[in-house]
Each structure stands twice: as structure tokens, then as C-alpha cells.
Design a protein around this motif. Structure first.
Motif, PDB file in Angstrom:
ATOM      1  N   THR A  19      48.422  53.636  87.510  1.00  0.00           N
ATOM      2  CA  THR A  19      48.779  54.740  88.382  1.00  0.00           C
ATOM      3  C   THR A  19      47.513  55.183  89.084  1.00  0.00           C
ATOM      4  O   THR A  19      46.412  55.045  88.555  1.00  0.00           O
ATOM      5  CB  THR A  19      49.360  55.939  87.594  1.00  0.00           C
ATOM      6  OG1 THR A  19      48.372  56.412  86.690  1.00  0.00           O
ATOM      7  CG2 THR A  19      50.609  55.543  86.835  1.00  0.00           C
ATOM      8  N   SER A  22      48.144  56.186  95.774  1.00  0.00           N
ATOM      9  CA  SER A  22      49.506  56.405  96.258  1.00  0.00           C
ATOM     10  C   SER A  22      50.489  55.400  95.663  1.00  0.00           C
ATOM     11  O   SER A  22      51.542  55.142  96.240  1.00  0.00           O
ATOM     12  CB  SER A  22      49.524  56.319  97.785  1.00  0.00           C
ATOM     13  OG  SER A  22      49.044  55.056  98.190  1.00  0.00           O
ATOM     14  N   CYS A  24      52.261  53.554  91.850  1.00  0.00           N
ATOM     15  CA  CYS A  24      52.508  53.630  90.412  1.00  0.00           C
ATOM     16  C   CYS A  24      53.232  52.351  90.016  1.00  0.00           C
ATOM     17  O   CYS A  24      54.288  52.037  90.573  1.00  0.00           O
ATOM     18  CB  CYS A  24      53.360  54.853  90.095  1.00  0.00           C
ATOM     19  SG  CYS A  24      53.816  55.016  88.355  1.00  0.00           S
ATOM     20  N   ASN A  42      48.228  59.745  99.258  1.00  0.00           N
ATOM     21  CA  ASN A  42      47.506  60.053  98.039  1.00  0.00           C
ATOM     22  C   ASN A  42      47.648  61.545  97.736  1.00  0.00           C
ATOM     23  O   ASN A  42      47.949  62.331  98.612  1.00  0.00           O
ATOM     24  CB  ASN A  42      46.037  59.671  98.206  1.00  0.00           C
ATOM     25  CG  ASN A  42      45.324  59.536  96.883  1.00  0.00           C
ATOM     26  OD1 ASN A  42      45.865  59.861  95.837  1.00  0.00           O
ATOM     27  ND2 ASN A  42      44.101  59.052  96.929  1.00  0.00           N
ATOM     28  N   ALA A  43      47.426  61.914  96.496  1.00  0.00           N
ATOM     29  CA  ALA A  43      47.496  63.307  96.080  1.00  0.00           C
ATOM     30  C   ALA A  43      46.362  63.558  95.098  1.00  0.00           C
ATOM     31  O   ALA A  43      45.831  62.625  94.498  1.00  0.00           O
ATOM     32  CB  ALA A  43      48.843  63.586  95.418  1.00  0.00           C
ATOM     33  N   ASP A  47      48.296  66.498  90.664  1.00  0.00           N
ATOM     34  CA  ASP A  47      49.601  66.266  91.291  1.00  0.00           C
ATOM     35  C   ASP A  47      50.096  64.848  91.036  1.00  0.00           C
ATOM     36  O   ASP A  47      51.292  64.628  90.843  1.00  0.00           O
ATOM     37  CB  ASP A  47      49.532  66.533  92.793  1.00  0.00           C
ATOM     38  CG  ASP A  47      49.236  67.989  93.100  1.00  0.00           C
ATOM     39  OD1 ASP A  47      49.559  68.856  92.259  1.00  0.00           O
ATOM     40  OD2 ASP A  47      48.683  68.257  94.182  1.00  0.00           O
ATOM     41  N   ARG A  48      49.194  63.868  91.021  1.00  0.00           N
ATOM     42  CA  ARG A  48      49.590  62.481  90.753  1.00  0.00           C
ATOM     43  C   ARG A  48      50.113  62.331  89.337  1.00  0.00           C
ATOM     44  O   ARG A  48      51.105  61.640  89.102  1.00  0.00           O
ATOM     45  CB  ARG A  48      48.412  61.525  90.966  1.00  0.00           C
ATOM     46  CG  ARG A  48      48.082  61.314  92.412  1.00  0.00           C
ATOM     47  CD  ARG A  48      47.159  60.133  92.633  1.00  0.00           C
ATOM     48  NE  ARG A  48      46.159  59.887  91.634  1.00  0.00           N
ATOM     49  CZ  ARG A  48      44.841  60.061  91.812  1.00  0.00           C
ATOM     50  NH1 ARG A  48      44.372  60.502  92.957  1.00  0.00           N
ATOM     51  NH2 ARG A  48      44.002  59.777  90.853  1.00  0.00           N
ATOM     52  N   ARG A  51      53.531  63.840  89.265  1.00  0.00           N
ATOM     53  CA  ARG A  51      54.449  62.989  90.036  1.00  0.00           C
ATOM     54  C   ARG A  51      54.820  61.743  89.240  1.00  0.00           C
ATOM     55  O   ARG A  51      55.992  61.376  89.135  1.00  0.00           O
ATOM     56  CB  ARG A  51      53.783  62.597  91.352  1.00  0.00           C
ATOM     57  CG  ARG A  51      54.584  61.629  92.202  1.00  0.00           C
ATOM     58  CD  ARG A  51      53.737  61.028  93.290  1.00  0.00           C
ATOM     59  NE  ARG A  51      52.717  60.139  92.727  1.00  0.00           N
ATOM     60  CZ  ARG A  51      51.638  59.755  93.385  1.00  0.00           C
ATOM     61  NH1 ARG A  51      51.393  60.194  94.608  1.00  0.00           N
ATOM     62  NH2 ARG A  51      50.771  58.935  92.813  1.00  0.00           N
ATOM     63  N   ASP A  52      53.828  61.071  88.657  1.00  0.00           N
ATOM     64  CA  ASP A  52      54.079  59.842  87.911  1.00  0.00           C
ATOM     65  C   ASP A  52      54.900  60.109  86.656  1.00  0.00           C
ATOM     66  O   ASP A  52      55.785  59.326  86.298  1.00  0.00           O
ATOM     67  CB  ASP A  52      52.767  59.134  87.581  1.00  0.00           C
ATOM     68  CG  ASP A  52      52.023  58.688  88.835  1.00  0.00           C
ATOM     69  OD1 ASP A  52      52.656  58.580  89.907  1.00  0.00           O
ATOM     70  OD2 ASP A  52      50.809  58.450  88.738  1.00  0.00           O
TER      71      ASP A  52
END
Length: 83
Positions: A19, A22, A24, A42-43, A47-48, A51-52
């Protein structure tokens, strides 16, 4: 990379993938699950991770391997504490 914190609470310890940025990619040999996602942009790391985790939870829930608030494995995420 083996699952240390990035693949959510419902993936088994045997899950591996990547991950970051941008994208995963998650391979779960225990359930025969493969997840590959490309996001619009991208974050930031926090946040990633969220999100993941949400993505993996949604997939495992939709496939019937987990319930969203069901038991899972706690992970120590570097910037979020225990998730």
C-alpha cells in the motif's frame, strides 16, 4: 510486504502486498482474495491507512469473510496508534 498494519483488521497474518501512494495491492492466500486498486490521487499517510483499511474491510465484508464491526486483529499503526 507482510501485513504489519496496512491491510485492515480482517486480513490474516499471511496476507501480503503493498500500500502506498495512490495504489493498494493485497494478496490473501487464506481466503483466495486478491485486491488491486488505483486511486485518483495520493493522500497523506494517515488518510491512506484509513482508506486502505476501509477498502479491505469492504472487500472482506462483501465476500462474507468478516462483518464490519466484527472481531479482527489490532495493528499498531505508526501514526494512528492501535487500529
Amino acid at each position: 510486504m507482510p501485513d504489519t498494519f496496512g491491510f485492515g483488521r480482517h486480513c490474516s497474518p499471511r496476507v501480503f502486498g503493498h500500500t502506498g501512494g495512490s495504489a493498494c495491492v493485497v494478496l490473501g492466500p487464506g481466503h483466495g482474495v486478491t485486491i488491486a486498486a488505483r486511486f485518483h490521487r495520493n493522500a497523506p499517510l494517515v488518510d491512506r491507512i484509513r482508506r486502505d483499511h476501509a477498502l479491505c474491510t469492504a472487500v472482506y465484508t462483501d465476500l462474507g469473510f468478516a462483518v464490519p464491526e466484527g472481531e479482527g486483529r489490532d495493528h499498531s499503526a505508526p501514526v494512528l496508534g492501535v487500529i
